[in-house]
Design a protein around this motif. Structure first.
Motif, PDB file in Angstrom:
ATOM      1  N   LEU A  12      47.691   5.672 -29.567  1.00 20.07           N
ATOM      2  CA  LEU A  12      46.913   6.543 -30.445  1.00 20.07           C
ATOM      3  C   LEU A  12      46.307   6.139 -31.728  1.00 20.07           C
ATOM      4  CD1 LEU A  12      49.044  10.067 -29.405  1.00 20.07           C
ATOM      5  CD2 LEU A  12      46.626   9.089 -28.685  1.00 20.07           C
ATOM      6  N   ALA A  13      47.252   5.526 -32.349  1.00 24.02           N
ATOM      7  CA  ALA A  13      46.664   4.958 -33.721  1.00 24.02           C
ATOM      8  C   ALA A  13      45.524   3.931 -33.669  1.00 24.02           C
ATOM      9  CB  ALA A  13      47.923   4.393 -34.318  1.00 24.02           C
ATOM     10  N   ALA A  14      45.480   3.200 -32.588  1.00 24.90           N
ATOM     11  CA  ALA A  14      44.564   2.333 -32.389  1.00 24.90           C
ATOM     12  C   ALA A  14      43.102   3.174 -32.248  1.00 24.90           C
ATOM     13  CB  ALA A  14      44.574   1.538 -31.239  1.00 24.90           C
ATOM     14  N   LEU A  15      43.133   4.528 -31.840  1.00 19.96           N
ATOM     15  CA  LEU A  15      41.814   5.241 -31.692  1.00 19.96           C
ATOM     16  C   LEU A  15      41.582   6.178 -32.848  1.00 19.96           C
ATOM     17  CD1 LEU A  15      42.988   6.470 -28.013  1.00 19.96           C
ATOM     18  CD2 LEU A  15      41.216   4.605 -28.593  1.00 19.96           C
ATOM     19  N   GLU A  16      42.349   6.120 -33.890  1.00 22.92           N
ATOM     20  CA  GLU A  16      42.131   7.062 -35.006  1.00 22.92           C
ATOM     21  C   GLU A  16      40.872   6.927 -35.549  1.00 22.92           C
ATOM     22  OE1 GLU A  16      44.981   5.856 -38.130  1.00 22.92           O
ATOM     23  OE2 GLU A  16      46.637   7.223 -37.124  1.00 22.92           O
ATOM     24  N   SER A  17      39.936   5.951 -35.399  1.00 21.27           N
ATOM     25  CA  SER A  17      38.435   5.818 -35.959  1.00 21.27           C
ATOM     26  C   SER A  17      37.626   6.841 -35.024  1.00 21.27           C
ATOM     27  CB  SER A  17      38.077   4.420 -35.996  1.00 21.27           C
ATOM     28  OG  SER A  17      38.007   3.812 -34.862  1.00 21.27           O
ATOM     29  N   ASP A  18      38.177   7.105 -33.790  1.00 15.37           N
ATOM     30  CA  ASP A  18      37.227   7.731 -32.793  1.00 15.37           C
ATOM     31  C   ASP A  18      37.772   9.041 -32.473  1.00 15.37           C
ATOM     32  OD1 ASP A  18      35.787   8.865 -30.587  1.00 15.37           O
ATOM     33  OD2 ASP A  18      35.586   6.868 -29.678  1.00 15.37           O
ATOM     34  N   ALA A  19      37.631  10.224 -33.248  1.00 16.56           N
ATOM     35  CA  ALA A  19      38.323  11.368 -33.089  1.00 16.56           C
ATOM     36  C   ALA A  19      38.236  12.011 -31.340  1.00 16.56           C
ATOM     37  CB  ALA A  19      37.823  12.508 -33.899  1.00 16.56           C
ATOM     38  N   ALA A  20      37.311  11.906 -30.921  1.00 17.22           N
ATOM     39  CA  ALA A  20      37.003  12.313 -29.583  1.00 17.22           C
ATOM     40  C   ALA A  20      37.945  11.547 -28.377  1.00 17.22           C
ATOM     41  CB  ALA A  20      35.792  12.369 -29.224  1.00 17.22           C
ATOM     42  N   ALA A  21      38.180  10.222 -28.835  1.00 17.12           N
ATOM     43  CA  ALA A  21      38.868   9.371 -27.733  1.00 17.12           C
ATOM     44  C   ALA A  21      40.298   9.620 -28.148  1.00 17.12           C
ATOM     45  CB  ALA A  21      38.486   7.896 -28.028  1.00 17.12           C
ATOM     46  N   TRP A  22      40.897   9.790 -29.413  1.00 19.49           N
ATOM     47  CA  TRP A  22      42.131  10.010 -29.706  1.00 19.49           C
ATOM     48  C   TRP A  22      42.249  11.495 -29.041  1.00 19.49           C
ATOM     49  CZ3 TRP A  22      45.003  13.993 -31.491  1.00 19.49           C
ATOM     50  CH2 TRP A  22      46.363  13.705 -32.094  1.00 19.49           C
ATOM     51  N   ARG A  23      41.518  12.324 -29.336  1.00 26.57           N
ATOM     52  CA  ARG A  23      41.813  13.831 -28.725  1.00 26.57           C
ATOM     53  C   ARG A  23      42.006  13.614 -26.976  1.00 26.57           C
ATOM     54  NH1 ARG A  23      38.909  16.258 -31.854  1.00 26.57           N
ATOM     55  NH2 ARG A  23      36.962  15.719 -30.807  1.00 26.57           N
ATOM     56  N   ARG A  24      41.213  12.973 -26.307  1.00 22.53           N
ATOM     57  CA  ARG A  24      41.257  12.973 -24.880  1.00 22.53           C
ATOM     58  C   ARG A  24      42.820  12.087 -24.519  1.00 22.53           C
ATOM     59  NH1 ARG A  24      35.750  11.766 -25.575  1.00 22.53           N
ATOM     60  NH2 ARG A  24      36.232   9.515 -25.462  1.00 22.53           N
ATOM     61  N   ALA A  25      42.988  11.110 -25.382  1.00 19.08           N
ATOM     62  CA  ALA A  25      44.168  10.378 -24.965  1.00 19.08           C
ATOM     63  C   ALA A  25      45.407  11.318 -25.345  1.00 19.08           C
ATOM     64  CB  ALA A  25      44.242   9.057 -25.990  1.00 19.08           C
ATOM     65  N   ALA A  69      38.816  16.022 -14.553  1.00 19.93           N
ATOM     66  CA  ALA A  69      38.307  17.301 -14.751  1.00 19.93           C
ATOM     67  C   ALA A  69      37.256  17.168 -15.484  1.00 19.93           C
ATOM     68  CB  ALA A  69      39.438  18.264 -15.053  1.00 19.93           C
ATOM     69  N   GLY A  70      36.673  15.950 -15.867  1.00 16.34           N
ATOM     70  CA  GLY A  70      35.704  16.199 -16.811  1.00 16.34           C
ATOM     71  C   GLY A  70      35.920  15.758 -18.243  1.00 16.34           C
ATOM     72  N   PRO A  71      35.226  15.442 -19.178  1.00 14.19           N
ATOM     73  CA  PRO A  71      35.582  14.891 -20.319  1.00 14.19           C
ATOM     74  C   PRO A  71      36.097  15.830 -21.396  1.00 14.19           C
ATOM     75  CG  PRO A  71      33.023  15.321 -20.139  1.00 14.19           C
ATOM     76  CD  PRO A  71      33.593  15.723 -18.979  1.00 14.19           C
ATOM     77  N   ASP A  72      36.038  17.127 -20.920  1.00 11.40           N
ATOM     78  CA  ASP A  72      36.705  18.090 -22.045  1.00 11.40           C
ATOM     79  C   ASP A  72      37.725  18.794 -21.308  1.00 11.40           C
ATOM     80  OD1 ASP A  72      34.373  17.700 -23.825  1.00 11.40           O
ATOM     81  OD2 ASP A  72      33.306  19.376 -22.856  1.00 11.40           O
ATOM     82  N   HIS A  73      38.627  18.287 -20.377  1.00  8.51           N
ATOM     83  CA  HIS A  73      39.648  18.714 -19.771  1.00  8.51           C
ATOM     84  C   HIS A  73      40.587  17.690 -19.465  1.00  8.51           C
ATOM     85  CE1 HIS A  73      37.561  22.433 -19.449  1.00  8.51           C
ATOM     86  NE2 HIS A  73      36.740  22.036 -19.270  1.00  8.51           N
ATOM     87  N   ALA A  74      41.804  17.946 -19.297  1.00  6.88           N
ATOM     88  CA  ALA A  74      42.997  17.071 -18.833  1.00  6.88           C
ATOM     89  C   ALA A  74      43.611  17.982 -17.643  1.00  6.88           C
ATOM     90  CB  ALA A  74      43.834  16.420 -19.704  1.00  6.88           C
ATOM     91  N   LEU A  75      43.884  17.163 -16.402  1.00  5.95           N
ATOM     92  CA  LEU A  75      44.669  17.809 -15.366  1.00  5.95           C
ATOM     93  C   LEU A  75      45.413  16.874 -14.742  1.00  5.95           C
ATOM     94  CD1 LEU A  75      44.796  20.181 -13.333  1.00  5.95           C
ATOM     95  CD2 LEU A  75      42.946  19.421 -12.197  1.00  5.95           C
TER      96      LEU A  75
END
Length: 105
Positions: A12-25, A69-75
């Motif tokens: 997760l720390a490796a994704l800190e510069s990309d808030a959307a990618a961090w949130r998805r992960a 489930a699409g980019p805004d959902h996790a299933l």
């Protein structure tokens, strides 16, 4: 962290510069762990940082299926590992409920 183990925090720390990618992960991790906690019947009483699925989506005799489930959902769904278990398919039905079927095993 109340949710993530050391390696997960590192990823997760490796994704800190990309808030959307961090949130998805993060939510992919949370949903996988929540699915496992529900599958074993212990819910939020489990220590989530100790739940760590391998790259092959396995943990302690259980198998994780992450569903698109699409980019805004996790299933996710978790089932006991068993020989021949091939896949899990799913579809949305009335009012957003999910129908799922295990294939193989």
């Amino acid at each position: 962290s109340a949710v993530c183990g050391v390696e997960e925090l590192r990823r997760l720390a490796a994704l800190e510069s990309d808030a959307a990618a961090w949130r998805r992960a993060f939510f992919r991790l949370w949903v996988a762990k929540e699915a496992y906690a529900k599958a074993v019947g212990l819910g939020l009483s489990l220590h989530f940082p100790d739940i760590a699925f391998t790259d092959q989506a396995r943990f302690g005799g259980w198998r994780l299926f992450e569903l698109d489930a699409g980019p805004d959902h996790a299933l996710a769904a978790v089932t006991r590992e068993r020989p021949g278990l091939a896949s899990l398919s799913w579809r949305m039905v009335d009012d957003g409920f999910v129908a799922a079927a295990l294939e193989g095993g």
